[in-house]
Design an enzyme around this catalytic site. Structure first.
Site, PDB file in Angstrom:
ATOM      1  CB  SER A  19      -0.669 -30.156  58.258  1.00  0.00           C
ATOM      2  OG  SER A  19       0.537 -29.612  58.734  1.00  0.00           O
ATOM      3  N   GLY A  50      13.779 -17.333  69.916  1.00  0.00           N
ATOM      4  CA  GLY A  50      12.702 -18.130  70.488  1.00  0.00           C
ATOM      5  C   GLY A  50      13.210 -19.402  71.136  1.00  0.00           C
ATOM      6  CE  LYS A  79       5.547 -28.317  66.965  1.00  0.00           C
ATOM      7  NZ  LYS A  79       6.584 -28.075  65.969  1.00  0.00           N
ATOM      8  N   GLY A  87      10.746 -21.914  72.278  1.00  0.00           N
ATOM      9  CA  GLY A  87       9.524 -22.696  72.455  1.00  0.00           C
ATOM     10  C   GLY A  87       9.682 -24.144  72.031  1.00  0.00           C
ATOM     11  CB  VAL A 124       9.867 -22.193  61.990  1.00  0.00           C
ATOM     12  CG1 VAL A 124      11.294 -22.544  62.369  1.00  0.00           C
ATOM     13  CG2 VAL A 124       9.217 -21.335  63.058  1.00  0.00           C
ATOM     14  CB  SER A 152      -2.387 -25.846  59.882  1.00  0.00           C
ATOM     15  OG  SER A 152      -1.802 -27.082  59.512  1.00  0.00           O
TER      16      SER A 152
END
Length: 265
Positions: free
Chosen positions: A16, A125, A65, A127, A209, A14
């Site tokens: 982020s 996918g 999530k 998910g 993604v 990540s």
């Protein structure tokens, strides 16, 4: 100092923290954002820390999530619609589960100035991020959405919620204007998705993604065949910007300086 986290497993890839800490410096906000690898049984503890104001906000990524939902006090309309949470914040002493992935995916495609009205999409996918992609695609005007998932039952459960979806077998190839990898296949160099690209029209657009690595095998294969491709970096940035607005009531800058900063990672 305010404290923010991104929670997932795996989480090492990540970036982020780099995005949010960049915006903190830019906007002179005294805060820090870190990544934390957690297990599912730690989700309730994290919510407790947020409720007790030990942390000021958090992002949620794979595979939590959906799993975080039972522990929040309230869902935003976006999170309620998708049953997917990627952003947590405290409001009037209640922990709110919010979804900024819809906006992230929508704006990342919108900036390409491509017309997807009445076009078709194939999502690989089903998910936690897939419902957000579905909602963004509908907003973009996509007419037909097909899902392919390694475990077909998960795709069929998604169809129970979104009746308009079409389901095909994993790695079955169909013609579509937009092909999206919404799985984690690509995080490792050995990950392969076996689509027959000869069956797909040359003006189709391939989207992954995943943003780290910048080019997964899925994108590399499509690029070699002459297709237009995009990774998930701009989706990450736009969804981060939406979370930043929720937490700080500030619209952060998304410009070439930020992109160059991230590219130099």
């Amino acid at each position: 100092m305010k404290k923010y986290l991104v929670l997932g497993n795996p989480i090492d890839h990540s970036i982020s923290p780099k995005i949010h800490n960049y915006w903190f410096r830019q906007n002179k906000i005294f805060a820090n954002y870190e990544k934390k690898n957690i297990l599912e049984d730690q989700l309730e503890i994290i919510i407790g820390r947020l409720r007790n104001k030990e942390i000021d906000g958090a992002n949620i990524t794979v595979p939590f999530k959906e799993k975080i939902i039972p522990f929040v006090d309230m869902l935003s309309p976006e999170a309620e619609e998708t049953k997917s949470v990627n952003t947590l914040y405290l409001s009037e002493n209640k922990v709110i589960g919010h979804n900024t992935d819809i906006a992230g995916f929508y704006f990342s495609l919108k900036e390409n100035n491509l017309d997807f009205k009445d076009k078709s999409a194939l999502i690989l996918g089903s998910g936690g991020v897939t419902p957000s992609i579905i909602m963004a695609l509908k907003k973009l005007g996509i007419k037909k959405i097909t899902i392919s998932n390694r475990t077909k039952d998960k795709a069929l459960k998604l169809k129970d919620r979104y009746k308009f979806l079409e389901i095909i077998e994993w790695e079955e190839t169909i013609k579509a204007n937009l092909i999206i990898n919404a799985t984690s296949l690509g995080l490792n160099d050995t990950d392969i998705i076996n689509l027959d690209l000869e069956q797909i029209e040359k003006d189709s657009f391939f989207y992954d993604v995943i943003y780290n690595p910048k080019r997964t095998n899925f994108l590399k294969k499509a690029f070699r065949k002459g297709f237009s491709i995009q990774n998930g970096l701009m989706m990450l940035i736009y969804q981060a910007a939406e979370a930043f607005k929720v937490w700080h009531k500030i619209v952060p800058q998304i410009d070439k300086n930020l992109i160059e900063f991230l590219d130099n990672d």
